[in-house]
Design an enzyme around this catalytic site. Structure first.
Site, PDB file in Angstrom:
ATOM      1  CG  ASP A  77     -59.448  -5.858  43.894  1.00  0.00           C
ATOM      2  OD1 ASP A  77     -59.665  -4.906  43.104  1.00  0.00           O
ATOM      3  OD2 ASP A  77     -58.472  -5.591  44.410  1.00  0.00           O
ATOM      4  CD  GLU A 139     -56.745   0.092  43.102  1.00  0.00           C
ATOM      5  OE1 GLU A 139     -56.049   0.882  43.476  1.00  0.00           O
ATOM      6  OE2 GLU A 139     -57.160  -0.629  44.427  1.00  0.00           O
TER       7      GLU A 139
HETATM    8 ZN   LIG Z   1     -59.765   1.497  45.511  1.00  0.00          ZN
END
Ligand SMILES: [Zn+2]
Length: 387
Positions: A77, A139
């Site tokens: 992401d 993340e």
């Molecule tokens: Zn990163």
């Protein structure tokens, strides 16, 4: 120096990865599907670990046989481009002056492209322990996506001996980072006509005092803490959002604000909300409750990413130092998945291409030189594992 062919292939793969808009709020399944097909094309099967709603997935793949092995870990992401002014389309890779521009090039699709383009090399090497590829999602929103995959490692997924998290460190070896805790504080006061403020409890004014106390705590941390491995060398705490009130002529009943503390490794976890609660109990709540017994100040934890501190003599740190030729390690102030890996029992290190200064920024880029350094690192890893 890696050959020009593999560099060209890495750029092409990076262009493909950047083309998938994997902003954390969106699905990453198209990108994961592409990676899965790519790996299959090289005879590598992979396992997906889907999110609860099925809209996202982690990927785990293994090249080579045997126990242990080296995990190469990256998140799929990226952060939003909303409100940023870009010179070129953020989802179309654009090369200018040895720099590859696009959202996620630096953080951290550049690393993923280098790993993927090295798969044939890993396959051709006679590895005496496996190389694992780990890809996560979410993340950028509290390292949420790697957690379900972590839960399956050691159960139906193999346990790597060490994990290299390829976040942008300019290929420096990072063996520690700060912890992040994000909170929401809600102030409940009492509404009143603004001509009679004394019969109300002004939630915005109370919130302002709490924000001021957070700033005071920040100044105290800056004064008392000093760990030169981090920049800045102390824990930081700051307020990021505030919302409250309904009209200028109403004493507001509600106000909430969101804040974050980034703590040095080893500092107590709940000290900031505890200190804020103690301040509220002593300085604010008694007067508030005299006017309204329902008045309240509540703080809840929103996300938490553990600090990362590699163990002394960490096998992961030793490996990254050997591969980069570094003779020193550093700490960083941004958080990664490394703390979660280390906490789960997998020695981790952070080392990857690109400069964190370009991550999350408009005109994010990774330099071709950084990709080449990463390709060399991965080729040396394959050499080392087949020696
Ligand atoms: Zn990163």
């Amino acid at each position: 120096m890696p050959g020009t062919e593999i560099t060209t292939d890495a750029k092409q793969l990076l262009a493909k990865l950047v083309g998938f808009d994997t902003t954390s709020a969106k699905s990453n399944l198209d990108l994961i599907g592409f990676v899965q097909d790519y790996l299959k094309g090289h005879g590598v099967t992979s396992t997906l670990v889907p999110s609860e709603d099925g809209k996202k997935a982690c990927l785990f793949a293994t090249i080579g046989d045997g126990d242990g092995g080296i995990g190469l870990s990256g998140h799929s992401d990226c952060v939003p481009v909303t409100g940023q002014t870009w010179t070129s389309d953020p989802f179309t890779l654009s090369e200018r002056d040895g720099k590859l521009y696009g959202r996620g090039t630096c953080d951290m699709k550049g690393f993923i492209a280098c790993v993927l383009v090295s798969v044939p090399l890993f396959k051709a090497a006679k590895l005496n322990e496996p190389i694992h590829i780990l890809m996560s999602y979410d993340e950028e929103v509290g390292c949420a996506g790697v957690r379900p995959m972590l839960a399956r490692i050691g159960a139906d997924l193999p346990r790597p001996r060490v994990v290299i998290v390829g976040e942008p460190t300019s290929m420096q070896v990072i063996d520690g980072h700060k912890r992040i805790d994000a909170y929401r504080t809600t102030v409940t006061g009492k509404e009143a006509h603004s001509s009679l403020p004394a019969i109300g409890v002004n939630a915005i004014s109370i919130a302002a005092k709490l924000v001021d106390e957070i700033d005071r705590m920040a100044a105290e941390m800056a004064e008392k803490e000093d760990d030169p491995r981090f920049e800045p060398p102390y824990s930081t705490v700051s307020v990021g959002m505030i919302e409250g009130g309904t009209a200028p002529n109403i004493v507001p009943k509600n106000c909430e604000f969101r804040w974050q503390i980034r703590s040095l490794p080893g500092t107590p976890v709940d000290r900031a909300p505890d200190a804020l609660a103690a301040f509220a109990a002593q300085e604010l709540l008694p007067a508030m409750r005299k006017v309204s017994p329902e008045a309240a100040i509540e703080t809840e934890s929103q996300t938490s990413v553990p600090a990362f501190a590699a163990a002394p003599q960490s096998a992961a740190v030793a490996l990254a130092m050997a591969l980069t030729g570094a003779n020193r390690t550093s700490g960083v102030s941004y958080a990664t998945e490394a703390g979660l890996f280390e906490q789960a029992g997998y020695p981790a290190v952070v080392c990857g291409p690109g400069d964190i200064a370009q991550a999350h920024a408009a005109d994010e880029f990774v330099s071709v030189a950084q990709l080449e350094a990463c390709l060399t690192f991965l080729a040396d890893l394959a050499d080392r594992l087949s020696a």
